[in-house]
Each structure stands twice: as structure tokens, then as C-alpha cells.
Design a protein around this motif. Structure first.
Motif, mmCIF file in Angstrom:
data_model
loop_
_atom_site.group_PDB
_atom_site.id
_atom_site.type_symbol
_atom_site.label_atom_id
_atom_site.label_comp_id
_atom_site.label_asym_id
_atom_site.label_seq_id
_atom_site.Cartn_x
_atom_site.Cartn_y
_atom_site.Cartn_z
ATOM 1 N N UNK A 67 0.838 -1.195 0.000
ATOM 2 C CA UNK A 67 0.000 0.000 0.000
ATOM 3 C C UNK A 67 0.872 1.244 0.000
ATOM 4 N N UNK A 68 0.405 2.268 -0.698
ATOM 5 C CA UNK A 68 1.155 3.514 -0.850
ATOM 6 C C UNK A 68 0.261 4.698 -0.490
ATOM 7 N N UNK A 69 0.826 5.650 0.230
ATOM 8 C CA UNK A 69 0.145 6.908 0.509
ATOM 9 C C UNK A 69 0.979 8.041 -0.084
ATOM 10 N N UNK A 70 0.361 8.849 -0.921
ATOM 11 C CA UNK A 70 1.006 10.030 -1.501
ATOM 12 C C UNK A 70 0.885 11.163 -0.473
ATOM 13 N N UNK A 71 1.995 11.496 0.178
ATOM 14 C CA UNK A 71 1.961 12.471 1.265
ATOM 15 C C UNK A 71 1.514 13.847 0.787
ATOM 16 N N UNK A 72 1.916 14.244 -0.395
ATOM 17 C CA UNK A 72 1.542 15.558 -0.901
ATOM 18 C C UNK A 72 0.026 15.648 -1.104
ATOM 19 N N UNK B 13 -10.578 0.741 4.755
ATOM 20 C CA UNK B 13 -10.683 -0.704 4.581
ATOM 21 C C UNK B 13 -9.462 -1.294 3.883
ATOM 22 N N UNK B 14 -8.843 -0.532 3.006
ATOM 23 C CA UNK B 14 -7.629 -0.995 2.345
ATOM 24 C C UNK B 14 -6.564 -1.387 3.358
ATOM 25 N N UNK B 15 -6.489 -0.649 4.458
ATOM 26 C CA UNK B 15 -5.419 -0.862 5.437
ATOM 27 C C UNK B 15 -5.597 -2.142 6.239
ATOM 28 N N UNK B 16 -6.788 -2.737 6.199
ATOM 29 C CA UNK B 16 -6.974 -4.033 6.843
ATOM 30 C C UNK B 16 -6.228 -5.138 6.100
ATOM 31 N N UNK B 17 -5.785 -4.858 4.875
ATOM 32 C CA UNK B 17 -5.096 -5.857 4.052
ATOM 33 C C UNK B 17 -3.579 -5.798 4.180
ATOM 34 N N UNK B 18 -3.065 -4.744 4.823
ATOM 35 C CA UNK B 18 -1.621 -4.527 4.839
ATOM 36 C C UNK B 18 -1.117 -4.241 6.249
ATOM 37 N N UNK B 19 0.095 -4.711 6.533
ATOM 38 C CA UNK B 19 0.712 -4.447 7.827
ATOM 39 C C UNK B 19 1.309 -3.053 7.913
ATOM 40 N N UNK B 20 1.568 -2.448 6.763
ATOM 41 C CA UNK B 20 2.166 -1.112 6.740
ATOM 42 C C UNK B 20 1.766 -0.405 5.460
ATOM 43 N N UNK B 21 1.934 0.908 5.468
ATOM 44 C CA UNK B 21 1.792 1.696 4.250
ATOM 45 C C UNK B 21 3.117 2.409 4.009
ATOM 46 N N UNK B 22 3.442 2.582 2.739
ATOM 47 C CA UNK B 22 4.639 3.336 2.354
ATOM 48 C C UNK B 22 4.207 4.756 2.038
ATOM 49 N N UNK B 23 4.608 5.706 2.879
ATOM 50 C CA UNK B 23 4.251 7.109 2.684
ATOM 51 C C UNK B 23 5.348 7.767 1.853
#
Length: 378
Positions: A11-16, A347-357
Motif C-alpha cells: 500500500x502507498x500513501x502520496x503524502x503531498x 478498509x484498504x489498510x486491513x489488508x496490509x501491515x504497513x503503508x509506504x508514505x
């Protein structure tokens, strides 16, 4: 490039974009403080970062166990959005004065109070409570909105407030109205726009009467309302003291088509091509992350890069594989990556142990989700 070292799926989060969305939520709230809806985030570091920004104050949680955990980790002012039935979580709540001071439970009937008493006994410490008032629009037999509280009218709210005031062990401090038929519906047709306009007018008048009725029996500290899709409408009501938003931080696909604002997608997940069953189809490994709610096309994840990919209607997003088709699929090879967007936010975050910001400069910070911190709140 910033995530090329990560193994799929991730999972990826675009910080901007995340920051831009936070700024836009505050702009749309016109000075009314916004509670962060934790259900729509489920990443503690992102929740606390939002709370550090001007315009945000407090959390709307979805589980009492989650509320207790957040307070134990230094988060203040938690409003639980739903009634709880958890005896262990209630016992943990009343065992600590800080939790009791920082957490407000949701009720919608005297039965809610009876259930808490049945789990804790009738001589428990005083618990802060808030009344959930049904914010749906009722036209004859039609019920437009979500099925939440049995309390709809000012008279019903006043009666529950009076009953709560008579009960030892409870301190009524707030009222909540969630206008799902406004906040959660994209402006996809003239009929929906009309329903939203009519519902907003109904609530503007009804909220005021509810606040007056409840205030005869309690000193209200909060009147909460709204959601990501209705901030500017609901925030204009002088009867409310705060708004709630969470999905607007990540901007999932269900929030793509609103007239009042333009969202900036901030949350993605990435899958790899695992096979090519035909030249114009690429099959992705995993990806069956279907959003909750009525099962239809708009609850499925959407491929967004490379452009031009589509799900196959007869298969959709599968638990272990998700085929996509289109001209872009012809250019994909085994091991190539495809970027997807979820239909809903947290809900996406229930699938992943971490997100890459990913920062604007291209740096990547990996931060745990609730799941990555070993928490599953249902």
C-alpha cells in the motif's frame, strides 16, 4: 521509483495529496473543527499527524477497544461512533480515570444503557455518553439514509435525554447526526441532488429542535454532524459544534464525483502481473479487496496505472488473482506492476501491515497500519 524495493502487494500513501486533502477539508469546514474518522484511516501515525494540524480536533472511533487503545497511546477526545456490546472493553474503560475522561460512548435507546449496566453492574463509574440521532430523510414510507438510530424526532431525543439524566452512572454530553444520504452519495444525477438538497433543509430545521429538546436535560459539550461529502453544507448549521471526516484524507473512488469539491487520490495499492492468459489480458496476483456495502461495480478496486486497464466483469477482483484487460494489458509482462485504488478509505489498510508514505521529494517512510500494530477491531 520510490517504492521499487517493496515487494508486492503493498500500500502507498502520496503524502503531498494527503496534505492537500487535509487542507481542503479544513477549507470546506469554514472554521468548524473536524474530528478524524479513524475507520477511514486505520493508520495511527496518520491520525495523529492530522490531529496536529489546525482545524482538526478529536477522533471518531469505530470500536471501544480501539478507543481505549488510542487513549492509552496518548490520543485525547474520542467519540465512539457506534454503541458497544463488549464487556471486556467496558471493564477496561472504567478501570482508568483517563479513559473515562477522554472517551464518549454512543447510545440510541434506554436499552443501550441497560446493556452497559448488565455488563458492568449498576454502580459503575460515570460514563460519558452521546445520543445518536437518525439523520435520514423520511418521505412517507421511504427511508433515505442508513439504518442507525431509532431516535429521529426532537420528542424522541428529548425523552431519551430525560431518561439518561435520571440514570446514575451516565453523563449525557453530546448528540450526533450522520447524514449518510448527503455525505456518502456522489452527485451522480439530478434526482440525487434533489434528495440531498431536501435532506439538508430537513436537517437544518430538525437538528435545532433536537438540540433544544436535549438541552433541557443535559449540558451539551458537543453536537457532531456531517462527513467528508457534506462539510460545507452541514458546517453552515449554527446548531452544530463539530464535523467529522476521514475518507477525504485518502480520497477513495467513492468520493470521485461530488459537485462541491475535487478530491486528490492519496491512497493506492500495488499488485504484480503473475500470468498472461491471452495477449490482451494480464492477471494480477491478489487484489480481491472489495469494499463493504451493497455488492456492485463501484465497490470494486479500480486499476489506475497503466491507464486504460479495466476489470473483467465476469471475474472482478479475486482473492488470489484479478485479471485486467485493455490495450495497456498487451504491454504488460509477468512481474510488471499495476497501481490500484480502493473504493473506500480505511478498509484498504486491513489488508496490509504497513503503508509506504511517499514524500514530495520521493523519499519513502514505512509506517504500520492498525493491523501492523497487531490490532484487529472488527
Amino acid at each position: 521509483m520510490a517504492t521499487r524495493e517493496l515487494d508486492t502487494p503493498f500500500a502507498v500513501i502520496d503524502e503531498q495529496s494527503l496534505r492537500a486533502n487535509a487542507d481542503d477539508l479544513v477549507r470546506r469546514a469554514h472554521g468548524v473543527p473536524i474530528r478524524v474518522a479513524s475507520k477511514s484511516v486505520r493508520v495511527r501515525s496518520i491520525i495523529t499527524a492530522a490531529l496536529a494540524r489546525d482545524g482538526f480536533a478529536g477522533v471518531m472511533a469505530y470500536s471501544l477497544s480501539e478507543s481505549n487503545w488510542l487513549v492509552d497511546n496518548g490520543v485525547d477526545d474520542i467519540l465512539l461512533a457506534y454503541p458497544t456490546t463488549s464487556g471486556p472493553a467496558l471493564e477496561y474503560l472504567v478501570a482508568d480515570e483517563r479513559r473515562l475522561a477522554q472517551i464518549t460512548l454512543m447510545i440510541d435507546s434506554t436499552e443501550s444503557l441497560d446493556h452497559i449496566d448488565s455488563l458492568l453492574g449498576s454502580h459503575h463509574p460515570t460514563i460519558r455518553v452521546c445520543i445518536d440521532v437518525d439523520a435520514s430523510l423520511k418521505i412517507g414510507p421511504a427511508h433515505l439514509g442508513v439504518r442507525r438510530s431509532p431516535v429521529h424526532s426532537a420528542e424522541q431525543a428529548g425523552a431519551l435525554a430525560a431518561a439518561t439524566a435520571r440514570r446514575p452512572g451516565f453523563d449525557l454530553v453530546g448528540i450526533m447526526f450522520y447524514d449518510a444520504q448527503i455525505a456518502g452519495l456522489p452527485d451522480s444525477s439530478a434526482a440525487i441532488r434533489l434528495v440531498k438538497k431536501r435532506s439538508a433543509a430537513d436537517l437544518l430545521e430538525r437538528r435545532s429542535r433536537v438540540v433544544t429538546a436535549v438541552s433541557e436535560h443535559a449540558t451539551l459539550q458537543l453536537v457532531n454532524a456531517g462527513g467528508t461529502g457534506s462539510l460545507e453544507v452541514t458546517g453552515a448549521d449554527p446548531a452544530i459544534t463539530e464535523l467529522t471526516a476521514g475518507s477525504g484524507l485518502f480520497a477513495p473512488t467513492l468520493f470521485d464525483n461530488y459537485d462541491a469539491f475535487e478530491s486528490h487520490p492519496a491512497a493506492y495499492f500495488v499488485l504484480s502481473v503473475a500470468r498472461k492468459p491471452s495477449p490482451d489480458i494480464a492477471t494480477l496476483s491478489g487484489g480481491g479487496y472489495i469494499a463493504s456495502g451493497p455488492t456492485n461495480k463501484n465497490r470494486q478496486p479500480t486499476p489506475v496505472w497503466p491507464a486504460g486497464l479495466k476489470q473483467i466483469s465476469t471475474e472482478g477482483a479475486g482473492e488470489v488473482q484479478s485479471p485486467v484487460k485493455g490495450d495497456a494489458a498487451r504491454r504488460l509482462h509477468i512481474g510488471d506492476r499495476v497501481v490500484m485504488r480502493h473504493a473506500k478509505a480505511g478498509e484498504m489498510c486491513e489488508r496490509f501491515d504497513e503503508v509506504a508514505v511517499v514524500s514530495p521529494g520521493g523519499g519513502t517512510t514505512r509506517t504500520p497500519t492498525y493491523r501492523g500494530e497487531g490490532k484487529n477491531f472488527g
